[in-house]
Every structure is written in C-alpha cells, then in structure tokens.
Motif scaffolding. Sequence first.
Motif, PDB file in Angstrom:
ATOM      1  N   GLN A  60      80.660 -14.623  58.898  1.00 29.16           N
ATOM      2  CA  GLN A  60      80.926 -15.646  59.915  1.00 29.16           C
ATOM      3  C   GLN A  60      79.819 -15.711  60.965  1.00 29.16           C
ATOM      4  OE1 GLN A  60      83.330 -17.704  59.519  1.00 29.16           O
ATOM      5  NE2 GLN A  60      83.358 -18.789  61.448  1.00 29.16           N
ATOM      6  N   LYS A  61      79.285 -14.559  61.332  1.00 32.05           N
ATOM      7  CA  LYS A  61      78.272 -14.517  62.384  1.00 32.05           C
ATOM      8  C   LYS A  61      76.875 -14.866  61.882  1.00 32.05           C
ATOM      9  CE  LYS A  61      76.482 -11.759  66.150  1.00 32.05           C
ATOM     10  NZ  LYS A  61      76.638 -10.557  66.951  1.00 32.05           N
ATOM     11  N   TRP A  62      76.508 -14.379  60.681  1.00 29.49           N
ATOM     12  CA  TRP A  62      75.109 -14.464  60.266  1.00 29.49           C
ATOM     13  C   TRP A  62      74.828 -15.453  59.135  1.00 29.49           C
ATOM     14  CZ3 TRP A  62      72.421 -12.656  63.959  1.00 29.49           C
ATOM     15  CH2 TRP A  62      72.872 -11.565  64.703  1.00 29.49           C
ATOM     16  N   HIS A  63      75.828 -15.850  58.385  1.00 30.67           N
ATOM     17  CA  HIS A  63      75.544 -16.786  57.289  1.00 30.67           C
ATOM     18  C   HIS A  63      76.228 -18.143  57.486  1.00 30.67           C
ATOM     19  CE1 HIS A  63      74.043 -17.925  53.398  1.00 30.67           C
ATOM     20  NE2 HIS A  63      75.251 -18.380  53.076  1.00 30.67           N
ATOM     21  N   ARG A  64      77.418 -18.136  58.026  1.00 30.96           N
ATOM     22  CA  ARG A  64      78.155 -19.381  58.191  1.00 30.96           C
ATOM     23  C   ARG A  64      77.400 -20.404  59.039  1.00 30.96           C
ATOM     24  NH1 ARG A  64      81.578 -22.225  55.196  1.00 30.96           N
ATOM     25  NH2 ARG A  64      82.200 -23.962  56.491  1.00 30.96           N
ATOM     26  N   PRO A  65      76.712 -20.009  60.119  1.00 30.29           N
ATOM     27  CA  PRO A  65      75.958 -21.000  60.890  1.00 30.29           C
ATOM     28  C   PRO A  65      74.891 -21.732  60.051  1.00 30.29           C
ATOM     29  CG  PRO A  65      76.228 -19.017  62.187  1.00 30.29           C
ATOM     30  CD  PRO A  65      76.713 -18.697  60.794  1.00 30.29           C
ATOM     31  N   GLY A 113      63.651 -20.484  56.367  1.00 30.65           N
ATOM     32  CA  GLY A 113      63.156 -19.537  57.358  1.00 30.65           C
ATOM     33  C   GLY A 113      63.103 -20.152  58.754  1.00 30.65           C
ATOM     34  N   GLU A 114      62.649 -21.401  58.841  1.00 31.02           N
ATOM     35  CA  GLU A 114      62.600 -22.089  60.137  1.00 31.02           C
ATOM     36  C   GLU A 114      64.013 -22.312  60.683  1.00 31.02           C
ATOM     37  OE1 GLU A 114      58.502 -24.699  59.587  1.00 31.02           O
ATOM     38  OE2 GLU A 114      60.370 -25.409  58.656  1.00 31.02           O
ATOM     39  N   LEU A 115      64.959 -22.631  59.793  1.00 32.12           N
ATOM     40  CA  LEU A 115      66.342 -22.816  60.211  1.00 32.12           C
ATOM     41  C   LEU A 115      66.924 -21.499  60.744  1.00 32.12           C
ATOM     42  CD1 LEU A 115      68.957 -24.456  60.465  1.00 32.12           C
ATOM     43  CD2 LEU A 115      69.435 -23.872  58.067  1.00 32.12           C
ATOM     44  N   ILE A 116      66.659 -20.416  60.045  1.00 34.13           N
ATOM     45  CA  ILE A 116      67.152 -19.109  60.488  1.00 34.13           C
ATOM     46  C   ILE A 116      66.576 -18.762  61.859  1.00 34.13           C
ATOM     47  CG2 ILE A 116      67.007 -16.622  60.011  1.00 34.13           C
ATOM     48  CD1 ILE A 116      67.266 -17.419  56.997  1.00 34.13           C
ATOM     49  N   LYS A 117      65.294 -18.980  62.050  1.00 34.94           N
ATOM     50  CA  LYS A 117      64.653 -18.671  63.344  1.00 34.94           C
ATOM     51  C   LYS A 117      65.228 -19.544  64.463  1.00 34.94           C
ATOM     52  CE  LYS A 117      61.660 -16.429  65.785  1.00 34.94           C
ATOM     53  NZ  LYS A 117      61.998 -15.095  66.223  1.00 34.94           N
ATOM     54  N   GLU A 124      65.429  -9.725  64.639  1.00 36.43           N
ATOM     55  CA  GLU A 124      65.812  -8.351  64.303  1.00 36.43           C
ATOM     56  C   GLU A 124      67.334  -8.215  64.191  1.00 36.43           C
ATOM     57  OE1 GLU A 124      63.714  -6.050  63.248  1.00 36.43           O
ATOM     58  OE2 GLU A 124      62.151  -7.546  63.555  1.00 36.43           O
ATOM     59  N   ALA A 125      68.073  -8.863  65.094  1.00 36.18           N
ATOM     60  CA  ALA A 125      69.538  -8.816  65.028  1.00 36.18           C
ATOM     61  C   ALA A 125      70.034  -9.528  63.772  1.00 36.18           C
ATOM     62  CB  ALA A 125      70.146  -9.450  66.278  1.00 36.18           C
ATOM     63  N   TYR A 126      69.418 -10.667  63.444  1.00 35.55           N
ATOM     64  CA  TYR A 126      69.789 -11.397  62.226  1.00 35.55           C
ATOM     65  C   TYR A 126      69.553 -10.520  60.994  1.00 35.55           C
ATOM     66  CZ  TYR A 126      69.400 -14.457  58.219  1.00 35.55           C
ATOM     67  OH  TYR A 126      69.538 -15.003  56.971  1.00 35.55           O
ATOM     68  N   GLY A 129      72.136  -7.736  60.796  1.00 37.95           N
ATOM     69  CA  GLY A 129      73.450  -8.248  60.412  1.00 37.95           C
ATOM     70  C   GLY A 129      73.520  -8.615  58.946  1.00 37.95           C
ATOM     71  N   GLU A 130      72.500  -9.308  58.456  1.00 38.28           N
ATOM     72  CA  GLU A 130      72.477  -9.685  57.039  1.00 38.28           C
ATOM     73  C   GLU A 130      72.311  -8.448  56.151  1.00 38.28           C
ATOM     74  OE1 GLU A 130      72.453 -13.155  54.958  1.00 38.28           O
ATOM     75  OE2 GLU A 130      74.006 -12.418  56.297  1.00 38.28           O
ATOM     76  N   LYS A 131      71.512  -7.497  56.610  1.00 39.15           N
ATOM     77  CA  LYS A 131      71.336  -6.264  55.839  1.00 39.15           C
ATOM     78  C   LYS A 131      72.678  -5.549  55.703  1.00 39.15           C
ATOM     79  CE  LYS A 131      68.786  -1.943  55.750  1.00 39.15           C
ATOM     80  NZ  LYS A 131      67.903  -1.032  56.446  1.00 39.15           N
ATOM     81  N   ARG A 132      73.430  -5.480  56.779  1.00 38.55           N
ATOM     82  CA  ARG A 132      74.737  -4.811  56.721  1.00 38.55           C
ATOM     83  C   ARG A 132      75.699  -5.572  55.803  1.00 38.55           C
ATOM     84  NH1 ARG A 132      77.560  -0.661  55.823  1.00 38.55           N
ATOM     85  NH2 ARG A 132      79.624  -0.667  56.765  1.00 38.55           N
ATOM     86  N   ARG A 133      75.690  -6.905  55.870  1.00 41.31           N
ATOM     87  CA  ARG A 133      76.565  -7.690  54.989  1.00 41.31           C
ATOM     88  C   ARG A 133      76.235  -7.410  53.533  1.00 41.31           C
ATOM     89  NH1 ARG A 133      76.941 -13.128  52.683  1.00 41.31           N
ATOM     90  NH2 ARG A 133      74.813 -13.581  53.312  1.00 41.31           N
ATOM     91  N   TRP A 134      74.950  -7.321  53.207  1.00 37.69           N
ATOM     92  CA  TRP A 134      74.556  -7.048  51.824  1.00 37.69           C
ATOM     93  C   TRP A 134      74.795  -5.588  51.445  1.00 37.69           C
ATOM     94  CZ3 TRP A 134      74.535 -10.524  48.330  1.00 37.69           C
ATOM     95  CH2 TRP A 134      74.307 -11.849  48.691  1.00 37.69           C
TER      96      TRP A 134
END
Length: 168
Positions: A60-65, A113-117, A124-126, A129-134
Amino acid sequence: MIRQYRRTTLLAATALFAFAIQNVFAQALSGRDLPDRPRVGVSYYKVPPGKHDEWLALYQKWHRPIMEAQIKAGVTLSSTVYALRNHQIGSPYDFVIISVSPANPKPLGLSRGELIKKLFPDTEAYVAGEKRRWELTVDHWDTSLLEIDVTDPNLSLYYPLINGKVVR
C-alpha cells in the motif's frame, strides 16, 4: 519434516506445471491479441504465514501509489488486490492482483524510474520499503490473460489474428 518435503514438492510441481502450460499457451496463442480488447495482467504473491498484514502495508505504501498514478494517467484502467477467501492446503499464492489496461494505452509521459522519483523523493526509503516487501515475498509470478471471442465462427487458438481477423 515429511510435511515440509511434500509441500516443497507440491510447490515445485505446481511451478513446473505452470511454466510448462504457460509456454504451451504462449506458443498456441501467438498472434491472438484482439486489437480492441483490454489487456489483463495477473500477479500472484506468496507470503510467509503471519506476514500478510506487513506485506499489504508495504504494498500500500510503496507500490500502490505507482499503480494509482498509472490509473490516473490512463495507462492502466484498474488494479484490484484479492486474497484467498478460505484456507487451502498447499495454496501456491496468498494474493492476486488483477490489472486491466486499455487495448492501446496512452504513454505515461515519463519513465517508471522518473515516476518513482516523483512519487518518492526519498529514494532510500523507497528502496528499503520495496526491498522489505520483496523479502517477504516467498514466490511471485505474473501472467496475462487473452480474451477469446467465442462468437467467432472460426473459433481457434492456433490461427493468428491480424486486425481482428483470422489469417489462414
């Protein structure tokens, strides 16, 4: 020990079967896309017992947006998260995400990548968070579904379609 071995064997057999079936259908359905039909993608996720809520919070925090930005831009029409309704023995997945995109999606206008940024200035927080989800994702696979026009008088999965017409 035997239960774990059976479960591992079942999961391996299921994965092998899915891979084999996907390859067979990939060959059989070559050229079958209907040009005016939405594209349907299905993602499966397996998560360790007791970690489902943590995985959902991270999603919800790192991929849904990212998905919501794609929906807002018209690149994706919808993206829905599902969980199994009942407990099942040896289920190969815990979550299913079905995403529907238009037949001819609009370009997003920027790279992923531009969208994520843009969405997550603290890269680093992104990444954390994604590393933990995976890390919580025990298994994952994506597939896509192909709509079949069952009203076609020459219904076949083997003849290619060009401009929505069977080519023989």
